[in-house]
Design an enzyme around this catalytic site. Structure first.
Site, PDB file in Angstrom:
ATOM      1  N   VAL A  43       0.810  -1.224   0.000  1.00  0.00           N
ATOM      2  CA  VAL A  43       0.000   0.000   0.000  1.00  0.00           C
ATOM      3  C   VAL A  43       0.838   1.267   0.000  1.00  0.00           C
ATOM      4  O   VAL A  43       0.312   2.355  -0.267  1.00  0.00           O
ATOM      5  CB  VAL A  43      -0.994   0.030   1.187  1.00  0.00           C
ATOM      6  CG1 VAL A  43      -1.984  -1.114   1.089  1.00  0.00           C
ATOM      7  CG2 VAL A  43      -0.270   0.029   2.531  1.00  0.00           C
TER       8      VAL A  43
ATOM      9  N   TYR B 119       1.227   5.415  15.422  1.00  0.00           N
ATOM     10  CA  TYR B 119      -0.097   4.858  15.140  1.00  0.00           C
ATOM     11  C   TYR B 119      -1.171   5.905  15.383  1.00  0.00           C
ATOM     12  O   TYR B 119      -2.108   6.060  14.581  1.00  0.00           O
ATOM     13  CB  TYR B 119      -0.311   3.639  16.037  1.00  0.00           C
ATOM     14  CG  TYR B 119      -1.547   2.830  15.750  1.00  0.00           C
ATOM     15  CD1 TYR B 119      -1.579   1.928  14.691  1.00  0.00           C
ATOM     16  CD2 TYR B 119      -2.675   2.938  16.557  1.00  0.00           C
ATOM     17  CE1 TYR B 119      -2.718   1.165  14.451  1.00  0.00           C
ATOM     18  CE2 TYR B 119      -3.811   2.182  16.318  1.00  0.00           C
ATOM     19  CZ  TYR B 119      -3.819   1.287  15.260  1.00  0.00           C
ATOM     20  OH  TYR B 119      -4.947   0.533  15.019  1.00  0.00           O
TER      21      TYR B 119
ATOM     22  N   LYS C  90      -3.625   7.295  12.468  1.00  0.00           N
ATOM     23  CA  LYS C  90      -5.068   7.071  12.534  1.00  0.00           C
ATOM     24  C   LYS C  90      -5.826   8.391  12.693  1.00  0.00           C
ATOM     25  O   LYS C  90      -6.925   8.559  12.140  1.00  0.00           O
ATOM     26  CB  LYS C  90      -5.403   6.120  13.682  1.00  0.00           C
ATOM     27  CG  LYS C  90      -4.833   4.714  13.499  1.00  0.00           C
ATOM     28  CD  LYS C  90      -5.313   4.058  12.215  1.00  0.00           C
ATOM     29  CE  LYS C  90      -4.859   2.606  12.111  1.00  0.00           C
ATOM     30  NZ  LYS C  90      -5.340   1.939  10.882  1.00  0.00           N
TER      31      LYS C  90
ATOM     32  N   ALA D  31      -9.122  -4.888  19.491  1.00  0.00           N
ATOM     33  CA  ALA D  31      -9.769  -6.005  18.814  1.00  0.00           C
ATOM     34  C   ALA D  31      -8.847  -7.216  18.802  1.00  0.00           C
ATOM     35  O   ALA D  31      -7.622  -7.109  18.924  1.00  0.00           O
ATOM     36  CB  ALA D  31     -10.151  -5.614  17.390  1.00  0.00           C
TER      37      ALA D  31
END
Length: 269
Positions: free
Chosen positions: A65, A155, A159, A188
Site C-alpha cells: 500500500v 499509530y 489514525k 480487537a
C-alpha cells in the site's frame, strides 16, 4: 442516522480489501461473500497470503500500500478481471512496537502504511468508482485516531490523520455518488494486540471480535454517512463520533464571519 444499520450491499458488487488477509480482512471477505459480493483481497506477496485468499475462495492481488503505482495497478487488475469496482476497504495497517523511546524510522513506517496507504488507495480507486457510477470507500482508522495513545505516537498520528482525511474528502465526493467513512474500532482480537494480549486477559478487558468490526465495515458501505467516523466497541456496536465544532471568527461588528467561497467544499457552494 444515530448508528450504522446492517442492510445488504447489492449482490454482484465488487469490493477490494487492502490488508485483506489479516484478521479484519478475512472476516470482512467471508461476510461479503455470504452476501453475494466478489471480495478481492489485496496484500503483500507471500505464500501465506495467497493461501489465505484461496482458503476463503477470494481472488488475490499483490499490493504494497505504500507504493503509489502498485495501488493503481491493483485497481486496474480488479476492473480488468471483474468488470467494475463498487467498494474499497482501505484496511491495511501496522502498529509500532517501541513503548518508551521515539523510534523515528518506525514512526515514519507506521505513518507510511496507515496514513499514506489510505491516501494512495483513495487516489487509485476514485476513477474506477466514478466509472461504476459511484460507490464507497471505508477506511479502517482506530479509537487511537480520536483519543491518541501515549504508547504508540506513530499509530495515533496515522489514525488521526486518516480520520481527518476522511472528513476532508467526504464533501468533495458526494456529487460523484461516492461515500467515504471511517471505522474506529477499540481494542480487537487481531495480531496487533498480541504483545499485550496477556494483559487484556488478566484484566478481563473485553476486546472486539474481527466479525464485529467486519459487520460495521459492511454497514458503513451500505448506509454510512459521508465523513462519519464510527466508533466500534464491545457492547455498544457502531455509533458515530460527534465532533465538537470550533468557535467561528467574528467580524469587526461582532457578526459570524462567512468562509470565502473559494475555501468551501463543492457541496457547500
Amino acid at each position: 442516522m444515530s448508528r450504522v444499520s446492517d442492510p445488504t450491499p447489492a449482490a454482484g458488487s465488487v469490493a477490494l480489501i487492502t490488508g485483506g488477509t489479516g484478521g479484519f480482512g478475512r472476516a470482512l471477505a467471508a461476510t461479503l461473500r455470504q452476501r453475494g459480493v466478489t471480495a478481492v483481497l489485496a496484500d503483500l506477496d507471500s505464500d501465506r497470503n495467497r493461501s489465505a485468499a484461496a482458503d476463503l475462495g477470494c481472488p488475490f492481488v499483490v499490493l504494497d500500500v505504500t507504493d503509489r503505482a502498485a495501488n493503481r495497478a491493483a485497481v486496474d487488475q480488479v476492473e480488468a478481471e471483474h468488470g467494475r469496482l463498487d467498494a474499497v476497504f482501505l484496511n491495511a495497517g501496522i502498529a509500532g512496537q517501541s513503548r518508551e523511546d521515539l523510534d523515528v524510522d518506525e514512526f515514519l513506517r507506521v505513518v507510511d502504511v496507515d496514513l499514506f496507504g489510505i491516501v494512495y488507495g483513495t487516489a487509485a480507486a476514485l476513477p474506477a468508482l466514478r466509472r461504476a457510477g459511484g460507490g464507497a470507500i471505508v477506511v479502517t482508522a482506530s479509537l487511537a485516531g480520536l483519543s491518541p495513545m501515549a504508547t504508540d505516537p506513530g499509530y495515533s498520528v496515522a489514525k488521526g490523520g486518516a480520520v481527518a482525511f476522511v472528513r476532508s474528502m467526504a464533501p468533495r465526493l458526494v456529487a460523484d455518488g461516492i461515500t467515504v467513512t471511517a471505522i474506529c474500532p477499540g481494542f480487537a482480537d487481531t495480531a496487533i494486540i498480541d504483545p499485550l494480549r496477556e494483559e487484556f486477559e488478566k484484566a478481563g478487558f473485553p476486546v472486539l471480535t474481527a466479525q464485529e468490526v467486519a459487520d460495521a465495515m459492511v454497514a458503513a458501505w451500505a448506509s454510512g454517512e459521508p465523513g462519519a467516523a464510527y466508533i466500534v466497541q464491545p457492547g455498544i456496536g457502531a455509533v458515530p463520533y460527534r465532533f465538537k465544532g470550533v468557535p467561528s471568527a467574528r467580524t469587526a461588528s461582532g457578526e459570524t464571519a462567512v468562509v470565502p467561497e473559494a475555501l468551501r467544499p463543492p457541496t457547500m457552494r
